[in-house]
Motif scaffolding. Structure first.
Motif, PDB file in Angstrom:
ATOM      1  N   TYR A  98       0.303  -1.734  -0.230  1.00  0.00           N
ATOM      2  CA  TYR A  98      -0.078   0.102   0.016  1.00  0.00           C
ATOM      3  C   TYR A  98       0.645   0.943   0.107  1.00  0.00           C
TER       4      TYR A  98
ATOM      5  N   GLN B 139      -0.835   2.227  -3.565  1.00  0.00           N
ATOM      6  CA  GLN B 139      -2.259   3.175  -3.670  1.00  0.00           C
ATOM      7  C   GLN B 139      -2.203   4.545  -2.789  1.00  0.00           C
TER       8      GLN B 139
ATOM      9  N   MET C 269     -12.348  -2.058  -5.428  1.00  0.00           N
ATOM     10  CA  MET C 269     -12.685  -3.298  -3.741  1.00  0.00           C
ATOM     11  C   MET C 269     -13.294  -4.279  -4.504  1.00  0.00           C
TER      12      MET C 269
ATOM     13  N   LYS D 178      -9.884   5.783   3.144  1.00  0.00           N
ATOM     14  CA  LYS D 178      -8.817   5.193   1.810  1.00  0.00           C
ATOM     15  C   LYS D 178      -7.618   3.349   1.742  1.00  0.00           C
TER      16      LYS D 178
ATOM     17  N   TRP E  51      -8.622  -0.454   1.330  1.00  0.00           N
ATOM     18  CA  TRP E  51      -7.925  -1.312  -0.208  1.00  0.00           C
ATOM     19  C   TRP E  51      -7.240  -2.099   0.677  1.00  0.00           C
TER      20      TRP E  51
ATOM     21  N   SER F 177      -9.721  -4.607  -0.543  1.00  0.00           N
ATOM     22  CA  SER F 177      -9.926  -4.753  -1.655  1.00  0.00           C
ATOM     23  C   SER F 177      -9.966  -6.414  -2.681  1.00  0.00           C
TER      24      SER F 177
END
Length: 619
Positions: free
Chosen positions: A63, A67, A134, A509, A513, A516
């Protein structure tokens, strides 16, 4: 019936962990290395252990390098010793040092029921675009809904589940599966294959194989090239086929279990503490909502029919598709409303009641000399005592065991002959039934599985070759099979409201994620966690080279309609206490019939349920 898996160690004193967060929360001199100008989100992880911790680290690092750059968010994770976080009710009051906290499904209801509104509701972040990114629709409802709950009461009850506020997004999920001893299969001359029901429909290699968890074929009906014959319990030379991607039905489970005992001297054929897959498969449960009384009733002995949906219908305002099984409230409505029942008679197929499922489950462990209820002797194929049940499986005394997928590494290491998993027992109905009584005699001792290709008398007294085909509705073609479901233990990520920095948007956020498909595929590499998304679990993740087990596919398959065990329905085990000891220590051993048990304990269980302040929606 109580919580299981590992009773994992708590994190210990929260203040100690908080100390490691100081530098990243704005109270210290600098942000963590690599954070730059990004908002730092502190994540208190839980349920990570030696099998999963490296993958938690990989998830966070992935992450932060991907992202997180786009989101302008940097996550710093603090981990503990692999279990539920202690002292959260006090820690969440104010100044909590973490922006994201991981909480298990057995703990969340207790926190919400304090009435302190500890959590930020996440529905505001779950826009259509976010859900699409997701693969939200790929997450089973039973996994999402266990972390949904309103933080205020309605008629003095907290509403939880379908249609209530989303408080957490699933992070980890571990289902129960049917463990099997690979060496035992070889000993019994059983051919093991791994072919899903969908794959069977188009497979050339297995074109003659019927959709059974376990089946026997005559020599003239060889199921596939390379299959080997052996003698079955009835003395016939047959091809025995165990398909570890299709569930055995009730009859296959009990008959194959007995065969291992009578033919190969196993002490037990099957062991399980958990009734769930028997009851849930047919739409039953141990509690059901009584709309008139406005309270739950103890329904383990409910003898009303359950129903399989044959064509799309709406019952009690709820929409069902062909192949679904009615929920308790809706089947109760059908059974109490003669007009509705008549209207729906061509759209529903009768399934066994919860009482039937309870008796079938109980008979597994009740000796053949004792009774589960009037006229129903036990099968005697499972251990009477739940003590040391895992060692009975790992030591080779029993070929089948219903237990958590999290045991993958442990079981593999302790069983050099091999171990793998299959779906749990499910209600499945075959044309002509599954069994016959040898020489016309009655009772379980004379019950044997029908052999595909053999000739038996049908209901009209006529000779008929047994095909082993699934029974289906003649009009709609809907197969007569119950729900595929398992109880699972899961955790989710939450946004504490009373955090020190109140980085809600940034933290959300990361939470989105982490739930997801991209993030879940990382955790799935641990070999003991199934991804949230079904397509990933049944597809890409099932083919990982890092999988501990050959058939990890079965773990994802069992999560399709996953649910929480009865110990997590309300607030802890308090509602179970008045009856569970008698049920486990007397009823399941045949020392007390189900009828006598209900006569003694139904009222106690109902009274305990009346004190529960949670209403579970959509189940």
């Amino acid at each position: 019936m109580k919580g299981k898996f590992k009773h994992l160690a708590a994190f210990g004193v929260l203040a100690v962990l908080a100390g490691s967060a100081v530098a990243a929360t704005g109270c210290g001199p600098k942000k963590p290395e690599g954070a730059g100008n990004r908002t730092v989100v502190m994540y208190q992880a839980a349920f990570d252990d030696t099998d999963t911790r490296a993958y938690y680290n990989e998830l966070v690092n992935t992450y932060n390098s991907g992202q997180g750059v786009t989101d302008n968010v940097f996550v710093q994770m603090v981990t503990g010793s692999g279990g539920a976080i202690s002292g959260l009710d006090n820690a969440l009051m104010s100044g909590y040092p973490y922006d994201v906290v991981q909480i298990g499904d057995t703990q969340i209801k207790g926190l919400v029921s304090t009435g302190r509104k500890f959590f930020v509701e996440l529905d505001q972040y779950l826009t259509a675009d976010v859900k699409a990114s997701m693969e939200y629709d790929q997450i089973p409802a039973g996994l999402k809904n266990r972390f949904c709950m309103n933080q205020t009461t309605e008629n003095n009850k907290y509403l939880a589940g379908e249609g209530t506020a989303t408080l957490g997004l699933p992070m980890t999920n571990v289902p129960h599966v049917m463990w099997y001893n690979v060496a035992a299969m070889k000993t019994a001359g059983i051919n093991v294959i791994s072919v899903s029901e969908t794959e069977l429909e188009t497979s050339e290699q297995y074109a003659k194989v019927q959709p059974h968890g376990y089946a026997e074929y005559t020599e003239s009906h060889k199921p596939f090239e390379g299959a080997k014959t052996s003698k079955n319990e009835a003395g016939q030379i047959v091809y025995k086929v165990f398909n570890d991607r299709i569930a055995m039905n009730w009859e296959e489970t009990r008959c194959l279990s007995r065969a291992f005992m009578t033919q190969y001297d196993f002490e037990y054929g099957y062991i399980s503490e958990w009734w769930y897959n028997y009851g849930w498969s047919v739409g039953g449960d141990c509690v059901g909502w009584d709309e008139t009384a406005g309270a739950y009733k103890f329904t383990i002995g409910d003898d009303q029919d359950n129903y399989l949906v044959l064509a799309d219908v709406t019952v009690n305002g709820r929409k069902y598709k062909a192949g679904d099984v009615l929920l308790y409230e809706d089947k109760a409505k059908v059974n109490s409303d003669a007009t509705l029942k008549t209207t729906l008679q061509n759209s529903l197929h009768v399934l066994p009641s919860m009482r039937d499922a309870t008796l079938e489950f109980n008979r597994l462990s009740i000796p053949t000399s004792k009774y589960a209820d009037t006229g129903l002797n036990g099968y005697g194929v499972s251990a009477e005592s739940l003590a040391n049940r895992t060692s009975k499986f790992t030591s080779g005394k029993c070929p089948f065991y219903n237990e958590s997928y999290e045991n993958a590494n442990t079981f593999k290491a302790s069983m050099p002959g091999g171990v793998d998993i299959a779906p749990l027992t499910q209600w499945r109905e075959y044309q002509g039934g599954s069994t016959y009584q040898k020489n016309g005699a009655s009772g379980f001792a004379n019950e044997y599985l029908k052999v595909i290709g053999e000739t038996y008398k049908n209901g009209k007294g006529e000779d008929e070759i047994y095909t082993g085909e699934l029974n289906k509705d003649e009009t709609t073609g809907t197969p007569f099979v119950g729900r595929v479901t398992a109880d699972t233990v899961a955790s989710a990520l939450f946004l504490p409201k009373n955090t020190r920095n109140k980085n809600y948007d940034a933290a959300a956020k990361f939470v989105v994620w982490a739930a997801s498909a991209d993030a879940q595929k990382i955790l799935a590499k641990s070999g003991v966690l199934t991804p949230n998304q079904l397509d990933a679990g049944l597809g890409e993740c099932a083919a990982y080279e890092t999988n501990v087990l050959k058939n990890s596919w079965a773990a994802a398959y069992m999560t399709q309609n996953c649910d929480i065990g009865d110990f997590a329905y309300f607030l802890g085990n308090t509602w179970i206490t008045p009856w569970s000891s008698v049920f486990n220590n007397e009823v399941r051993k045949g020392d007390k019939t189900l009828t006598d048990f209900l006569s003694e304990k139904q009222s106690d269980a109902d009274k305990a349920l009346a004190n529960m302040r949670i209403r579970m929606m959509g189940r």
